[in-house]
Motif scaffolding. Structure first.
Motif, mmCIF file in Angstrom:
data_model
loop_
_atom_site.group_PDB
_atom_site.id
_atom_site.type_symbol
_atom_site.label_atom_id
_atom_site.label_comp_id
_atom_site.label_asym_id
_atom_site.label_seq_id
_atom_site.Cartn_x
_atom_site.Cartn_y
_atom_site.Cartn_z
ATOM 1 N N VAL A 406 27.256 33.435 28.216
ATOM 2 C CA VAL A 406 28.737 33.885 28.260
ATOM 3 C C VAL A 406 29.828 33.032 28.471
ATOM 4 C CG1 VAL A 406 27.456 36.161 29.054
ATOM 5 C CG2 VAL A 406 28.306 34.353 30.828
ATOM 6 N N TYR A 407 31.126 33.480 28.202
ATOM 7 C CA TYR A 407 32.230 32.633 28.188
ATOM 8 C C TYR A 407 33.364 32.908 29.501
ATOM 9 C CZ TYR A 407 31.419 31.601 23.060
ATOM 10 O OH TYR A 407 30.969 31.268 22.224
ATOM 11 N N GLY A 408 32.634 33.546 30.574
ATOM 12 C CA GLY A 408 33.559 33.637 31.548
ATOM 13 C C GLY A 408 33.993 32.521 32.142
ATOM 14 N N ASP A 409 33.332 31.450 32.369
ATOM 15 C CA ASP A 409 33.949 30.078 33.136
ATOM 16 C C ASP A 409 34.969 29.428 32.181
ATOM 17 O OD1 ASP A 409 32.923 30.380 35.641
ATOM 18 O OD2 ASP A 409 30.799 29.819 34.985
ATOM 19 N N LEU A 410 34.508 29.157 30.899
ATOM 20 C CA LEU A 410 35.429 28.681 29.976
ATOM 21 C C LEU A 410 36.707 29.378 29.693
ATOM 22 C CD1 LEU A 410 36.083 26.652 27.822
ATOM 23 C CD2 LEU A 410 34.792 28.104 25.992
ATOM 24 N N MET A 411 36.685 30.672 29.711
ATOM 25 C CA MET A 411 37.986 31.490 29.476
ATOM 26 C C MET A 411 38.835 31.395 30.712
ATOM 27 S SD MET A 411 36.783 34.784 27.378
ATOM 28 C CE MET A 411 36.254 34.596 25.671
ATOM 29 N N ALA A 412 38.100 31.363 31.988
ATOM 30 C CA ALA A 412 38.785 31.546 33.479
ATOM 31 C C ALA A 412 39.664 30.183 33.409
ATOM 32 C CB ALA A 412 37.928 31.732 34.495
ATOM 33 N N GLU A 423 56.099 27.622 35.986
ATOM 34 C CA GLU A 423 57.175 27.736 36.987
ATOM 35 C C GLU A 423 57.271 29.326 37.508
ATOM 36 O OE1 GLU A 423 58.452 25.317 38.588
ATOM 37 O OE2 GLU A 423 57.946 23.728 37.058
ATOM 38 N N GLU A 424 56.887 30.162 36.751
ATOM 39 C CA GLU A 424 57.086 31.483 37.391
ATOM 40 C C GLU A 424 55.918 31.907 37.927
ATOM 41 O OE1 GLU A 424 57.388 30.575 34.206
ATOM 42 O OE2 GLU A 424 59.397 31.006 33.585
ATOM 43 N N TYR A 425 54.922 31.320 38.230
ATOM 44 C CA TYR A 425 53.586 31.798 38.859
ATOM 45 C C TYR A 425 53.997 31.971 40.239
ATOM 46 C CZ TYR A 425 49.025 31.453 40.635
ATOM 47 O OH TYR A 425 47.750 31.741 41.244
ATOM 48 N N ASN A 426 53.483 32.851 40.696
ATOM 49 C CA ASN A 426 53.570 33.154 42.104
ATOM 50 C C ASN A 426 52.073 33.181 42.835
ATOM 51 O OD1 ASN A 426 53.664 34.341 44.744
ATOM 52 N ND2 ASN A 426 55.984 35.004 44.185
ATOM 53 N N LEU A 427 51.786 32.007 43.649
ATOM 54 C CA LEU A 427 50.642 32.150 44.530
ATOM 55 C C LEU A 427 50.265 33.207 45.141
ATOM 56 C CD1 LEU A 427 47.918 30.228 45.424
ATOM 57 C CD2 LEU A 427 49.671 29.243 47.183
ATOM 58 N N LEU A 428 51.207 33.713 45.885
ATOM 59 C CA LEU A 428 50.965 34.722 46.818
ATOM 60 C C LEU A 428 50.687 36.165 46.170
ATOM 61 C CD1 LEU A 428 53.972 33.974 49.434
ATOM 62 C CD2 LEU A 428 51.737 33.642 49.478
ATOM 63 N N LEU A 429 51.222 36.324 45.000
ATOM 64 C CA LEU A 429 51.121 37.822 44.232
ATOM 65 C C LEU A 429 49.620 37.589 43.547
ATOM 66 C CD1 LEU A 429 54.568 38.206 42.959
ATOM 67 C CD2 LEU A 429 53.551 39.236 45.013
ATOM 68 N N SER A 430 49.391 36.593 42.890
ATOM 69 C CA SER A 430 48.234 36.498 42.214
ATOM 70 C C SER A 430 47.449 35.124 42.692
ATOM 71 C CB SER A 430 48.642 36.374 40.942
ATOM 72 O OG SER A 430 47.220 36.582 39.912
ATOM 73 N N PRO A 431 46.462 35.179 43.676
ATOM 74 C CA PRO A 431 45.937 33.808 44.060
ATOM 75 C C PRO A 431 45.030 33.259 42.868
ATOM 76 C CG PRO A 431 45.697 35.233 45.792
ATOM 77 C CD PRO A 431 46.535 36.079 44.718
ATOM 78 N N ARG A 434 41.344 34.822 42.438
ATOM 79 C CA ARG A 434 41.354 36.304 42.154
ATOM 80 C C ARG A 434 41.486 36.482 40.691
ATOM 81 N NH1 ARG A 434 45.420 39.879 45.399
ATOM 82 N NH2 ARG A 434 44.064 39.024 47.226
ATOM 83 N N LEU A 435 42.549 35.649 40.261
ATOM 84 C CA LEU A 435 42.894 35.631 38.771
ATOM 85 C C LEU A 435 41.385 35.269 38.102
ATOM 86 C CD1 LEU A 435 44.921 36.047 36.628
ATOM 87 C CD2 LEU A 435 45.807 33.718 36.887
ATOM 88 N N TYR A 436 40.943 33.948 38.553
ATOM 89 C CA TYR A 436 39.766 33.348 37.847
ATOM 90 C C TYR A 436 38.677 34.476 37.886
ATOM 91 C CZ TYR A 436 36.138 29.973 37.035
ATOM 92 O OH TYR A 436 35.097 29.065 36.575
ATOM 93 N N ASN A 437 38.450 35.102 38.926
ATOM 94 C CA ASN A 437 37.252 36.070 38.890
ATOM 95 C C ASN A 437 37.720 37.368 37.908
ATOM 96 O OD1 ASN A 437 35.739 34.619 40.894
ATOM 97 N ND2 ASN A 437 36.735 35.851 42.608
ATOM 98 N N ARG A 438 38.687 37.653 37.855
ATOM 99 C CA ARG A 438 39.277 38.637 36.887
ATOM 100 C C ARG A 438 38.773 38.212 35.453
ATOM 101 N NH1 ARG A 438 45.486 40.580 36.225
ATOM 102 N NH2 ARG A 438 45.296 42.282 34.744
ATOM 103 N N VAL A 439 39.566 37.134 35.026
ATOM 104 C CA VAL A 439 38.950 36.825 33.611
ATOM 105 C C VAL A 439 37.546 36.516 33.411
ATOM 106 C CG1 VAL A 439 39.538 35.024 32.166
ATOM 107 C CG2 VAL A 439 41.427 35.572 33.466
ATOM 108 N N LYS A 440 36.823 36.154 34.406
ATOM 109 C CA LYS A 440 35.321 35.624 34.308
ATOM 110 C C LYS A 440 34.771 36.616 34.217
ATOM 111 C CE LYS A 440 31.847 33.506 37.142
ATOM 112 N NZ LYS A 440 30.896 32.832 35.648
ATOM 113 N N GLU A 441 35.028 37.818 34.910
ATOM 114 C CA GLU A 441 34.180 39.055 34.814
ATOM 115 C C GLU A 441 34.407 39.639 33.349
ATOM 116 O OE1 GLU A 441 34.008 43.744 36.863
ATOM 117 O OE2 GLU A 441 35.655 42.201 37.433
ATOM 118 N N TYR A 442 35.545 39.797 32.738
ATOM 119 C CA TYR A 442 35.611 40.197 31.488
ATOM 120 C C TYR A 442 34.945 39.149 30.532
ATOM 121 C CZ TYR A 442 39.601 43.386 32.355
ATOM 122 O OH TYR A 442 40.117 44.544 32.864
ATOM 123 N N GLY A 443 34.826 37.984 30.670
ATOM 124 C CA GLY A 443 34.330 36.998 29.741
ATOM 125 C C GLY A 443 32.652 37.008 29.856
ATOM 126 N N ASP A 444 32.462 37.276 31.092
ATOM 127 C CA ASP A 444 30.816 37.375 31.221
ATOM 128 C C ASP A 444 30.179 38.485 30.872
ATOM 129 O OD1 ASP A 444 30.700 34.924 32.382
ATOM 130 O OD2 ASP A 444 30.495 35.653 34.563
#
Length: 499
Positions: A406-412, A423-431, A434-444
């Motif tokens: 599955v492609y979860g880790d590669l895509m994440a 520069e627009e990325y906000n650590l507090l709003l989207s750690p 959390r973003l990694y697990n979100r993409v990984k779940e779809y990819g897996d």
């Protein structure tokens, strides 16, 4: 009967009546409206208490009488013996005072040893007045423990900041070597910070929250050297240098001695005081502070995942971000292979600026697995004016003998290496995690998805048949396995871009 009437009949104040009610010596009934209704029996009990207290009978003795644990005659006989002893002591005190007046004794010159001979007491016997004239020993072991816990949490955050921002390390997965270094650094930070705070302010953040203060025996603040010596003894005898097991033994021993009221080794040349006013609010504040520190430590951990290259990055800088991200999340296997159990010596491949995968020199790699797996897809980079604007890959398989991890880790990893660099990325709003697990779940799950974060879009589309997702035969992660007898087909498109 109202409490005002009881005050008049018993010759007690309202505060007295409420106190004895709290102590359980009287239990007035309550009317339907919630008001207390006192009886004649309550008044009689209060009168008895007033008399017994007037003749100096102790509250504990009165409570034992109320609970029928003792007889009044027995209690009074014991009390009489005490009163006679006190009377004898008072007579001795009276005789000594009279003799000192006859001798015209002066405070600057009278011979105390001479007058001690008039007392019928052993020289080692300590009078009650002398015991009352000593400074109260602050015990409160649990308050002291949580005060130190807050201080240690602050020191830990500073150390984690160094690891996360200075070395981009995953502070929650550092291994035993850094655990040992962490213990050493925690001791070093304690020795550096606490003496400064005690010598400058007489307290530390944790102690301040609970109302503790440390001073010299004179009442002045400790010098830095005195504070350093105190902290050193705390570290050695109270915390056991934070060494596992031994540290717990030392903490328990200190807790036991503190609860007994004994002077701890680091308290011999200084005084610890405790302001117990508003303690409930202080405890609430301490719990809130611990919660805030825990949240802060979480974001320090997440900050370690931020890539070193940010802004308008090049393909080469993106490749560096990707490789660092792999290291942070401790993905040590090739991404086109399942994660094997137990580890068989596999190592990750590094991404280069051309989107190709390279082996690291001197690292072991799995070659033959007994199962055919596809090669890692080559990443395609699109740059504009020297800045990377798009990353993509596409893969297609029609071979029924190939198992597709599955492609979860590669895509994440691919997503975070670009999104977190913006520069627009906000650590507090989207750690990152959390973003990694979100993409990984779809990819897996091989599910189509579209994510829009920090001005970056991530899209994946899957099309497959004749495959089923299940755990790899020799690993802990999932793979797409061909179903026997069915026509197999797999296609994936993955794209990251800025509009």
């Amino acid at each position: 009967m109202t409490i005002k009437e009881v005050e008049e009949l018993s010759n007690m104040t309202r505060a007295n009546i409420r106190f004895y009610e709290k102590e359980g010596l009287i239990t007035p009934q309550r009317d339907s409206n919630g008001y207390r209704n006192y009886t004649e029996q309550d008044v009689d009990i209060l009168k008895r208490i007033r008399l017994l207290r007037t003749v100096h009978l102790g509250l504990e003795e009165i409570r034992s009488l109320s609970e029928k644990e003792s007889e009044l005659t027995d209690v009074l006989l014991i009390h009489l013996r005490t009163l006679k002893k006190e009377q004898k002591d008072l007579e001795q005190s009276k005789a000594i005072c009279e003799q000192m007046c006859k001798d015209r004794a002066a405070y600057e010159s009278f011979d105390a040893e001479h007058y001690f001979n008039f007392l019928n007491k052993a020289p080692s016997e300590i009078p009650a007045e002398l015991e009352a004239d000593s400074l109260p020993k602050v015990t409160a072991p649990w308050k002291r423990y949580f005060a130190r816990l807050i201080d240690e949490a602050i020191y830990l955050i500073f150390w984690n900041l160094i690891l996360a921002l200075g070395f981009h390390m995953n502070i929650r997965q550092t291994g035993w070597a850094f655990a040992v270094i962490g213990i050493i650094m925690q001791s070093v930070l304690l020795l550096m910070a606490e003496p400064v705070m005690l010598s400058r302010f007489g307290t530390t953040p944790g102690k301040f929250l609970f109302g503790f203060r440390v001073s010299a025996e004179s009442g002045a603040r400790l010098t830095w050297r005195e504070a350093y010596d105190r902290t050193g003894i705390v570290l050695k005898r109270g915390l056991g240098f934070y060494i596992p097991v031994y540290g717990l033994i030392r903490e328990y021993s200190s807790y036991r001695d503190c609860k007994k009221g004994e002077i701890l080794e680091w308290e011999e040349d200084n005084i610890l005081t405790l302001d117990e006013r508003h303690m409930r609010w202080k405890v609430i504040a301490a719990v809130l502070v611990l919660g805030v520190l825990d949240v802060l430590n979480y974001f320090v951990w997440q900050a370690g995942a931020l890539p070193q290259n940010r802004g308008n990055i090049t393909a080469a800088q993106y490749a560096e971000n990707f490789n660092d991200m792999q290291k942070f999340y401790q993905i040590d296997h090739q991404l086109n292979l399942p994660e094997f159990l137990p580890p068989l010596g596999d190592s990750r491949k590094l991404l280069n600026q051309d989107g190709d995968w390279e082996k690291m020199s001197g690292k072991p790699y799995i070659v033959g697995t007994g199962v055919d797996y596809p090669e890692l897809p080559e990443l395609q980079f699109t740059e504009k004016d020297g800045a990377l604007t798009e990353i993509s890959f596409s893969s297609e398989y029609k071979d029924e003998n190939v198992e597709i991890p599955v492609y979860g880790d590669l895509m994440a990893l691919a997503s975070l290496s670009y999104i977190c660099a913006q520069e627009e990325y906000n650590l507090l709003l989207s750690p990152p995690s959390r973003l990694y697990n979100r993409v990984k779940e779809y990819g897996d799950q091989c599910s189509d998805f579209m994510i829009n974060e920090a001005g970056v879009k991530v899209q994946a589309s899957f099309d497959y048949s004749g495959y089923e997702i299940r755990q790899a035969q020799y690993g802990s992660s999932d793979v797409l396995v061909p179903v026997y007898g069915e026509d197999v087909y797999f296609h994936v498109d993955f794209r990251i871009w800025q509009e």
